[in-house]
Design an enzyme around this catalytic site. Structure first.
Site, PDB file in Angstrom:
ATOM      1  N   HIS A  38       0.846  -1.199   0.000  1.00  0.00           N
ATOM      2  CA  HIS A  38       0.000   0.000   0.000  1.00  0.00           C
ATOM      3  C   HIS A  38       0.884   1.252   0.000  1.00  0.00           C
ATOM      4  CE1 HIS A  38      -2.814   3.103   1.330  1.00  0.00           C
ATOM      5  NE2 HIS A  38      -3.766   2.306   0.871  1.00  0.00           N
ATOM      6  N   ASN A  41      -6.989   4.230   5.063  1.00  0.00           N
ATOM      7  CA  ASN A  41      -7.242   4.079   3.627  1.00  0.00           C
ATOM      8  C   ASN A  41      -7.443   2.632   3.223  1.00  0.00           C
ATOM      9  OD1 ASN A  41      -6.672   6.637   1.573  1.00  0.00           O
ATOM     10  ND2 ASN A  41      -5.944   6.971   3.653  1.00  0.00           N
TER      11      ASN A  41
END
Length: 384
Positions: A190, A343
């Site tokens: 990520h 997120n």
């Protein structure tokens, strides 16, 4: 090396006591943060080791039901001593609670349609045990539960063991029929996680004198894995490598770097080189300045605070003639990392994919019958 975090100190005592939803509202979305855990006090060490040594997903031993307890009993005094040397216990619960609290605060702001969000901690080998936390979640009756692995890179021995324990729990307990389940099983590439690690490295690089800075070896270190597991097809080594590659891309390939493996247990062959051997080898080559980067850990615990800080950065460094060695802090509550957690979950909640298809695959040479049953069960669970 580590900054004193007043927010952490202020919240830690309340969070460690289990205060997870400060608003008191019934959660709409429960986020179960899965990890192996660590003993908060030295009197928990034996039971912690016993659970590890009898978990065949984590480690496979001959006559394990007898040998596992014997090893746990024998190792307890040595491991207790190490915990005493880092303050009397592991901080992993406090860090996880803080990370979860900050993540849910952000999720409530950016994803009001799935709010209120509440985090729960499920540890594999020490309280709060995953099965007890599942009972707590059921009492809160959320609409949705997200099983969120806190191992960014997936391994059958770590993430897989946590997910298998949930399957085992519900094999003998009624599964709530009115809850929607979904899974976040890996997230080691990520962008915000990568930026967090890169920033932690920059923070340490800045402490070296400018004339040496570009020659500092960035030595990434991750928990090792038996080659027997690797040869079955465990994805862990490749996922660790992907994280390392992306961090170096983020840094602009500014420094020499390498990947090594720590925390081997027992005589069988594991991934190599070992982190301590890598340090020794580079010193022999004339490279004497290092930053150790624990690329697979998202919070401080015994393998960073003792193995890396004491055994390598202090004792080994003096023994082999290292000039300067620093250790990058784990993500902990770095703002970039809290954004990463937020997120990852927010994107997952918005997606139509309850489970990553990769998670439903077994290793090509899988020999664990529980995995076959578990994957089939999760396929059905996440399709409801």
């Amino acid at each position: 090396m580590f900054l004193h975090n007043t927010k952490f100190c202020r919240l830690a005592s309340g969070l460690a006591g289990g205060v997870r939803n400060l608003s008191g509202q019934k959660p709409k979305t429960a986020i179960l943060m899965l990890n192996m855990g660590g003993p908060t006090h030295t009197d928990q060490v034996h039971d912690y080791l016993l659970r590890i040594m009898t978990d065949r997903d984590m480690i496979q031993l001959p006559v394990q039901s007898r040998l596992g307890p014997w090893i746990a009993q024998r190792r307890t005094p040595e491991v207790q001593k190490k915990y005493k040397e880092i303050g009397g216990g592991s901080p992993i619960l406090k860090w996880t609670e803080l990370q979860g609290q900050l993540m849910c605060e952000q999720l409530d702001r950016i994803s009001p349609e799935t709010a209120p969000h509440k985090h729960y901690v499920g540890f594999r080998y020490v309280n709060p045990l995953t099965e007890n936390t599942l009972a707590e979640i059921e009492k809160d009756k959320p609409e949705r539960v997200v099983l969120f692995s806190q191992y960014p890179q997936y391994s059958c021995a770590t993430s897989g063991s946590s997910f298998n324990s949930i399957f085992t729990h519900y094999r003998s307990n009624n599964l709530p029929s009115d809850i929607k389940w979904s899974i976040i099983d890996r997230w080691g590439t990520h962008p915000l996680l990568i930026k967090t690690f890169a920033q932690r490295i920059r923070d340490e690089l800045a402490k070296f004198v400018e004339t040496k800075r570009n020659d500092v070896v960035i030595l990434f270190t991750a928990h090792s894995l038996p080659l027997k597991a690797v040869n079955r097809g465990d994805a862990y080594p490749s996922e660790i490598g992907a994280s390392v590659h992306m961090v170096m891309q983020e840094l602009g390939q500014t420094n020499p770097y390498s990947l090594a493996w720590q925390s081997k247990v027992g005589p069988l062959p594991w991934l190599a080189p070992a982190t301590d051997d890598a340090i020794k080898g580079y010193v022999k080559q004339g490279l004497k300045n290092f930053i150790l980067v624990p690329i697979a850990f998202v919070n401080e615990h015994i393998e960073t605070l003792h193995e890396l800080d004491i055994e390598y950065c202090d004792e080994l460094a003096k023994e082999v003639g290292v000039e300067e060695i620093r250790r990058a802090a784990t993500p902990n509550d770095h703002p970039l990392f809290i954004d990463a957690l937020t997120n990852v979950v927010a994107d997952h909640l918005k997606s139509q994919q309850a489970v990553n298809p990769k998670f439903l695959m077994r290793c090509p040479m899988c020999s664990n019958p529980k995995c076959r049953e578990s994957k089939s069960w999760y396929r059905q669970l996440c399709s409801n």
